[in-house]
Enzyme design. Structure first.
Site, PDB file in Angstrom:
ATOM      1  CG  ASP A 606     -58.216 -33.355   6.083  1.00 57.18           C
ATOM      2  OD1 ASP A 606     -58.558 -33.908   7.001  1.00 57.18           O
ATOM      3  OD2 ASP A 606     -57.459 -33.969   5.408  1.00 57.18           O
ATOM      4  CD  GLU A 643     -58.232 -32.650  10.825  1.00 57.30           C
ATOM      5  OE1 GLU A 643     -58.580 -33.792  11.455  1.00 57.30           O
ATOM      6  OE2 GLU A 643     -57.907 -32.788   9.697  1.00 57.30           O
TER       7      GLU A 643
END
Length: 1017
Positions: A606, A643
């Site tokens: 993340d 990400e």
């Protein structure tokens, strides 16, 4: 969402990009609000259930006289806080520093307890706080100076003639007044230079222009760090002072020795366990042991004083082997800057591997015990494909998967054990996908989550009213219980290395370990690998918060601090600082434990751009060292992706070389490509008007009439640019890939623009994660409802769904699909369902419903779009039938089969992609809405002995298209074997005329032609 928006429980930027700098608010475009809330890090202190809660009524302001100025007075405790105001109980509209919409969080320093009055002026959107206890900039309540090494302190000062001092008070009590710093002891600091030396700048680039001050050799640095510390300057009668940030000096003193120490409970050769905690600033640490997990914290069965190793800062003790299974806590005696005194923090273990229900205590567990392994566990091995480019990922939430599946035993629904029920509808669906070519299931966070009640009998269940499909009643019911129900995406870590207890049939203790392994075993048994979604970029809480762990063990170390000592929250929660050695160690150690003890096949990070490139390379190195013989897994086959967004306090490599999209080129670590996503879907995640179209939703070729799309000429130009971006994405998103662009120029992928950034940025196809939908934002089906022209038939909506998915399935790189995207999954238009409960997140593996039209989605994230949504939700023609859903699922499986049918879809090097991937129908005279991709196996190595090549034609237009490929004239091209016998009757109308080299493809169709012979093109 804006970069500084703190949505605590979401993967708030999980698949977001294109984040823009906040813009000044304009009063005339924001309607008069129904409510104003002060949302920030202080809310839990004021009585809210958590921090950064936009709808908490406890911190709402009021406009009692209707003049547009909203006020409220609250007793804010001493400390450093930050906040902003939110409108109407959601993060859709918020105002921060200087009244900027979506602007930076507003700092608030309270030096003395007193009432604070907050004010919001709706005419200007300016937010203010007034009160006698509000501290000035500087002073000892903030930390503007940095103790970087044992002998160097950095401070943003510029007067070499000033007198500088270091102050230390073992019990706290330093005060800054008219006469400077009072209390404690002081030693002089020597001015070294007005800028840091080069070796420190390399590690701390954001401090490059800070002055360097030398600490005398006689200072007992380790002892000073166990109390309150500050620095001061004196020039005549003018003095200044500030607190010190200490991560640098802690790394300098301890990290080298601590790096080699195994932390947490460790069993060596079956002997008694050694328990170790890194807490270098602690004065003492006591291990509290409990026989009963429900025992009062202050009533341990036994308390054992731990011993400090001064070179590493690690406290340890050996407990009896019989202690296995007992629960424990640490009593850490440590100075806490935020409270200004020495505290006894009773806290769980950051290295916990097992926990009591709701994480009240850690548990002493030996993960290698046979009774924690399902039968046959030793025979479970990785099922990762031989190359990363062969990976196809299906992103799934553990609870979503089975909570509504009536073919799963009731006690297993929503749990890990549902994945062991091979006869269930959900497992049947996954088996069908695997047989078609799916390789991997990506699980949303499954570590210990801070936001979910783990005891099922204590979870609230909303009572959903039977009201109209466009009614607000359903979301209101969900909103009443969302803080106490069993659902959350889980992007709020509490303990990184323990499975989440709410997904176990028994959350108390080690049963969750056994059941987690059974889940992995169940997925491996049907040929699917497992990816863990990990969130090391932030924690759910910090400081002295109830769910804070790291900051209560080593205050001020594990989190990334801003220039004044406040914790950065650009990731939506309290950002961690994995650039600090021991936070990186925690991250690497946790990943290795999941890999070896749970046989995980991949990790998705993340907000990976909030980590450094070196962090990810350290993880890669640790995994590559794992071998089947020594560790039971081949770590080199474990895939890493995440990400790579670039924003926040670390943006543009401000503090280190980030793990962002561009920077990860050449590492073999994947990043999500927003380029293809936005080009296919249309627009971006933050569009004010959600009807902005893209290649896969009718831009220019089938306009929906929305003004947001511009005039015909603008639409055509935007479509042609989108098609170039998609071509680059299909070619691995390679920075160096050359193609002919919309102008007729030969350019590289990096020269195709994407919002001021290069479209192409990878160095290898495995670094390209293609996707058009994920858990964040609207589902693909819901997005298309906004964008496709009104009146589009359901049959054509299904076709456009598959066309969009085909750009993911048939491109070079790693294909990533949101669970249910194959079954037209809807969340009733919810764009951020992180806390929307089972109602809006439903997955139906019986294919009776796609969950569209189950009410207006939650107001807290969607209310501003309700006017767009209501007409759609009220239209029964937009609800697909079971036949529509089944047709979509079958056609998706055809796509997977095609992608799995030839190595030409899984090219493994940039050189292969350049050799074999080329695009026809390019340049200024191209046909808009038609992408023609030729995978040529007559150049370079012969990868597919069956074929000379493949031609893929993406016809996104609403008309049949014929395209003449002169170079393929006389080739033996025919529709792929899969599509000729597949589930889509219309694609079977596709034709190739050998004499003219003309391909004919129906409207809204992706057709794949196999070239089995004929001349080289």
């Amino acid at each position: 969402m804006q970069p500084s928006r703190p949505v605590v429980l979401t993967g708030a930027f999980a698949l977001f990009s294109g984040l823009l700098s906040p813009t000044a608010a304009l009063a005339d475009h924001v309607p008069v609000p129904g409510s104003i809330t002060v949302a920030g890090s202080l809310q839990s202190e004021l009585g809210c259930p958590g921090d950064w809660q936009p709808g908490c009524s406890t911190t709402q302001l009021t406009d009692s006289d209707g003049d547009g100025v909203w006020t409220g007075t609250f007793d804010v405790p001493v400390g450093s806080w930050e906040y902003k105001v939110t409108l109407n109980g959601t993060w859709d509209v918020s105002f921060g520093v200087d009244g900027a919409e979506g602007g930076a969080n507003i700092p608030l320093v309270i030096s003395a307890a007193s009432p604070v009055t907050f004010s919001y002026d709706h005419a200007t959107h300016l937010v203010t706080a007034t009160g006698e206890g509000i501290g000035e900039s500087g002073g000892l309540t903030q930390e503007h100076a940095h103790w970087l090494t044992a002998d160097t302190i950095a401070w943003d000062v510029d007067d070499a003639s000033a007198t500088y001092s270091l102050h230390a008070a073992p019990e706290g009590g330093l005060e800054f007044g008219e006469n400077g710093v009072e209390g404690g002891e002081a030693v002089p600091l020597e001015w070294v230079s007005g800028a840091l030396p080069a070796d420190l700048v390399q590690k701390w680039p954001h401090l490059a222009q800070y002055a360097a001050l030398r600490v005398p050799t006689g200072v007992d640095v380790a002892q000073a760090l166990k109390g309150q510390i500050a620095v001061s300057s004196q020039v005549g009668d003018v003095s200044d002072a500030t607190g010190l940030q200490i991560p640098g000096v802690l790394d300098d003193l301890y990290a080298g020795a601590a790096a080699e120490v195994a932390l947490g409970p460790v069993w060596n050769d079956g002997a008694s366990p050694v328990v170790r905690l890194w807490a270098p600033t602690a004065r003492s640490v006591t291990l509290r042991l409990y026989d009963d997990p429900t025992s009062a914290v202050g009533e341990p069965t036994e308390a054992v004083e731990m011993t400090l190793a001064p070179e590493s800062g690690v406290w340890s003790t050996t407990v009896e082997a019989s202690a296995e299974g007992r629960y424990y806590l640490y009593d850490v005696e440590v100075y806490v800057p935020s409270t200004g005194q020495v505290e006894h923090n009773v806290v769980t273990d950051p290295y916990s591997v097992s926990l009591a229900a709701n994480s009240t205590k850690s548990q002493l567990i030996k993960l290698a015990d046979d009774d924690l392994e399902p039968r046959g566990w030793n025979r479970v091995s990785t099922v990762a494909p031989s190359t990363p480019e062969e990976i196809d990922v299906y992103e799934l939430h553990v609870r979503d998967f089975s909570i509504s599946d009536e073919t799963v035993p009731e006690e297993y629904r929503g749990t890990y054990m549902a994945f062991t029920e091979r006869g269930s509808d959900g497992m049947r669906h996954l088996r069908q996908l695997q047989r078609a070519g799916l390789t991997t299931v990506h699980l949303l966070p499954t570590f210990d989550i801070a936001s979910i009640e783990e005891i099922r009998s204590e979870q609230a269940i909303p009572q959903i009213p039977d009201v109209a499909p466009d009614s607000p009643g359903q979301q209101a019911a969900v909103g009443e219980t969302r803080a106490e129900d069993g659902f959350n995406w889980g992007y709020d870590p509490w303990h990184y290395t323990t499975p989440e207890g709410s997904y176990a049939t028994e959350p108390e203790g080690a049963q969750r370990i056994l059941e987690y392994r059974a889940m992995v075993q169940g997925l491996h048994a049907i040929g699917l690998g497992v990816v863990n979604d990990v969130v090391f970029n932030h924690t759910a809480q910090s400081g002295q918060g109830e769910k804070s762990v790291l900051d209560r063990v080593v205050p001020g170390y594990y989190h990334r601090l801003l220039e004044d000592g406040r914790i950065a929250t650009s990731s939506c929660c309290e950002n961690t600082a994995t650039e600090h050695a021991m936070m990186e160690k925690l991250m690497v150690d946790s990943i290795v434990t999941w890999a070896t003890q749970y046989k995980i096949d991949g990790f998705r990070f993340d907000l990976m751009g909030h980590h450094s490139r070196d962090n990810l390379l350290a993880v890669r190195e640790a995994l590559d060292a794992l071998t089947p013989e020594k560790d039971g897994v081949d770590g080199s086959r474990i895939y890493l992706y995440g990400e790579g967004w670039n924003f926040g306090e670390v943006a543009d490599n401000a503090r280190f070389v980030q793990a962002t999209q561009v920077n990860m080129a050449g590492t073999g670590i994947g990043t999500f490509s927003d380029r293809l996503r936005d080009a296919v879907r249309g627009g971006g995640p933050f569009d004010e008007d959600p009807r902005v179209q893209g290649f896969g939703s009718g831009l220019y070729t089938d306009p929906n009439g929305a003004e947001a799309n511009g005039d015909e000429a603008a639409q055509r130009e935007r479509l042609l640019l989108s098609m170039d971006q998609i071509r680059v994405g299909l070619a691995g998103n390679l920075a160096g890939y050359t193609l002919v662009d919309r102008t007729g120029a030969t350019v590289t992928g990096a020269q195709v623009p994407y919002g001021g950034q290069p479209a192409g940025y990878t160095g290898d196809p495995q670094e390209n994660v293609l996707y058009v939908s994920a858990h964040d934002n609207e589902t693909l089906y819901d997005s298309s409802l906004f964008k496709l022209p009104p009146g589009t038939s359901m049959a054509d909506r299904v076709r456009m769904q598959q066309l969009a998915l085909s750009t993911v399935a048939l491109g070079q790189g790693v294909s990533f699909f949101h669970a249910g995207t194959d079954t037209l999954r809807s969340k009733s238009l919810d764009r951020n369902s992180y806390d929307s409960g089972d109602h809006f997140n439903l997955l139906d593996w019986s294919y009776q419903t796609n969950n569209f039209g189950v009410g207006l989605p939650p107001a807290w994230d969607n209310e501003d779009k309700w006017p767009f949504m209501q007409p759609l939700l009220a239209d029964p023609g937009l609800r697909p039938s079971q036949n529509d859903i089944e047709a979509s699922a079958a056609r998706f499986r055809d796509l997977l089969q095609i992608a799995d049918s030839s190595p030409l879809f899984d090219l493994t090097t940039a050189e292969q992609v350049q050799q074999k991937v080329r695009f026809l129908n390019t340049g200024p005279d191209q046909r808009p809405g038609l992408i023609v991709m030729h995978l040529d196996d007559t150049t370079g190595d012969d990868l597919d002995r069956r074929l000379n090549g493949v031609v893929v034609i993406f016809n996104a237009t609403d008309e049949v298209q014929s395209f003449n490929a002169e170079g393929l004239r006389r080739s033996n091209a025919q529709l792929s074997t899969v599509q000729r016998g597949g589930a889509d009757p219309r694609v079977k109308e596709s034709r190739f005329d050998r004499g003219s080299g003309t391909f004919t493809v129906p409207a809204r169709t992706t057709a794949v032609f196999e070239i089995r012979g004929g001349p080289a093109s």
